[in-house]
Design an enzyme around this catalytic site. Structure first.
Site, PDB file in Angstrom:
ATOM      1  N   GLY A   3       0.797  -1.221   0.000  1.00 17.83           N
ATOM      2  CA  GLY A   3       0.000   0.000   0.000  1.00 17.83           C
ATOM      3  C   GLY A   3       0.826   1.265   0.000  1.00 17.83           C
TER       4      GLY A   3
ATOM      5  N   GLY B 226      -5.145  -6.963  -9.647  1.00 14.27           N
ATOM      6  CA  GLY B 226      -3.744  -6.692  -9.898  1.00 14.27           C
ATOM      7  C   GLY B 226      -2.934  -7.948  -9.645  1.00 14.27           C
TER       8      GLY B 226
ATOM      9  N   ARG C 155      -9.776  -1.871 -14.292  1.00 13.18           N
ATOM     10  CA  ARG C 155      -9.963  -0.758 -15.232  1.00 13.18           C
ATOM     11  C   ARG C 155     -10.035  -1.246 -16.674  1.00 13.18           C
ATOM     12  NH1 ARG C 155      -6.242   1.599 -11.544  1.00 13.18           N
ATOM     13  NH2 ARG C 155      -7.078   3.439 -10.481  1.00 13.18           N
TER      14      ARG C 155
ATOM     15  N   ARG D 170      -7.190  -3.086   2.422  1.00 13.67           N
ATOM     16  CA  ARG D 170      -7.082  -2.098   3.489  1.00 13.67           C
ATOM     17  C   ARG D 170      -8.436  -1.998   4.174  1.00 13.67           C
ATOM     18  NH1 ARG D 170      -2.430  -2.697   3.019  1.00 13.67           N
ATOM     19  NH2 ARG D 170      -0.739  -1.161   2.885  1.00 13.67           N
TER      20      ARG D 170
ATOM     21  N   HIS E 244      -3.570  -8.243  10.259  1.00 15.36           N
ATOM     22  CA  HIS E 244      -2.847  -7.713   9.100  1.00 15.36           C
ATOM     23  C   HIS E 244      -1.526  -8.457   8.892  1.00 15.36           C
ATOM     24  CE1 HIS E 244      -2.228  -3.805   6.551  1.00 15.36           C
ATOM     25  NE2 HIS E 244      -1.829  -4.896   5.903  1.00 15.36           N
TER      26      HIS E 244
END
Length: 289
Positions: free
Chosen positions: A49, A122, A145, A204, A252
């Site tokens: 990130g 991704g 996209r 996230r 996390h």
């Protein structure tokens, strides 16, 4: 290195060539970048990130941004699939019941003949899709996209987010946090989901409006959630999600709880910086759109 206050960074950044950011909430904004001056040529994150970075400011000044997704992709994908199975099959609840001397009675759901949707296709999304290709899925949906040939080869279908959440039995969030993806899962999209839907978030915490998620879980609007990321981190012990049987929460750890993970990420972060210093291609560059 970002590890102190914004003012400390302002005071020390002038003349800096490269900046390493690691688990920081300090904004790397336009003012900070201007203060660094023309010598600043590269910023590299020790994680996937980079939501604290003003990418528009970087683009205007030709500053290169790197992360460590190449070092963490497979690790995150492995944990994503594990978290998906653990949540879907109520594995942790069964474990807890057994350790308390009881026989597990709760039933889960399997992946066979299910529809899986991946939001954010991704590197990590593609890696998850490849791992899931060994299961007998009914459909694999994804958002992006543009079409991803790697996903298409796995019989993945590019669809809108609303279409994905409405059709999927399992929804995996593996996208970066940017303004367009903040609270991408909210009350309206939760209302589109199947009652048996399970949400997995390895991106996230702010990809999901947690208050809306709590309401959906409490009212059985959806069946469950597996969260490696939350807001804040860690969640307070008295947070509603912490006491829900249909929620699996991890601290996390997707990209970092394996032996050698920290060293691999640190090395790639440094390699990113030195590549720019030596006028060579960055090993793990973020494409600034």
């Amino acid at each position: 290195m970002v590890g102190s206050s914004y003012q400390d960074l302002l005071d020390n950044i002038p003349g800096t060539f490269g900046l390493i950011i690691s688990g920081s909430s300090i904004p790397i904004d336009e003012h900070l970048i201007e203060t660094a001056g023309p010598s600043l040529r590269v910023i590299s994150s020790t994680s996937m990130g980079y939501e604290c970075v003003d990418t528009n400011a970087l683009k205007k000044r030709g500053i290169v941004l790197g992360n460590t997704v190449h070092a963490t992709t497979d690790k995150v994908a492995e944990l994503t699939v594990g978290l998906l199975i653990a949540t879907a099959r109520n594995v942790l609840d069964a474990n807890q019941q057994m350790k308390s001397g009881k026989l597990p009675t709760s039933l889960g759901t399997g992946l066979t003949n299910s529809v899986v949707g991946i939001i954010g296709c991704g590197n990590i999304g593609i890696a998850v899709a490849k791992m899931l290709s060994g299961f007998k899925l009914s459909e694999l949906l994804y958002t992006s996209r543009k079409p991803k040939p790697e996903a298409e080869c796995l019989r993945g279908q590019l669809v809108s987010i609303d279409d994905l959440v409405g059709r999927s039995d399992y929804i995996i969030l593996a996208t970066v946090l940017v303004p367009e993806t903040t609270y991408i899962i909210n009350k309206d999209r939760l209302a589109l989901m199947k009652p048996n839907a399970v949400i997995i978030n390895v991106g996230r915490g702010k990809l999901i409006n947690q208050d809306d998620l709590v309401d959906a879980l409490r009212t059985k609007r959806i069946r469950g959630a597996g969260l490696d990321v939350t807001t804040p981190e860690p969640l307070p012990l008295d947070h509603p999600l912490m006491s829900m049987d249909n929620v699996v929460i991890l601290p996390h750890i997707a990209g970092r709880n394996t032996i050698g993970a920290a060293m691999e990420k640190a090395q790639l972060t440094i390699d990113n910086i030195f590549a720019v210093f030596n006028n060579q291609p960055m090993p793990c560059q973020v494409k600034l759109l």
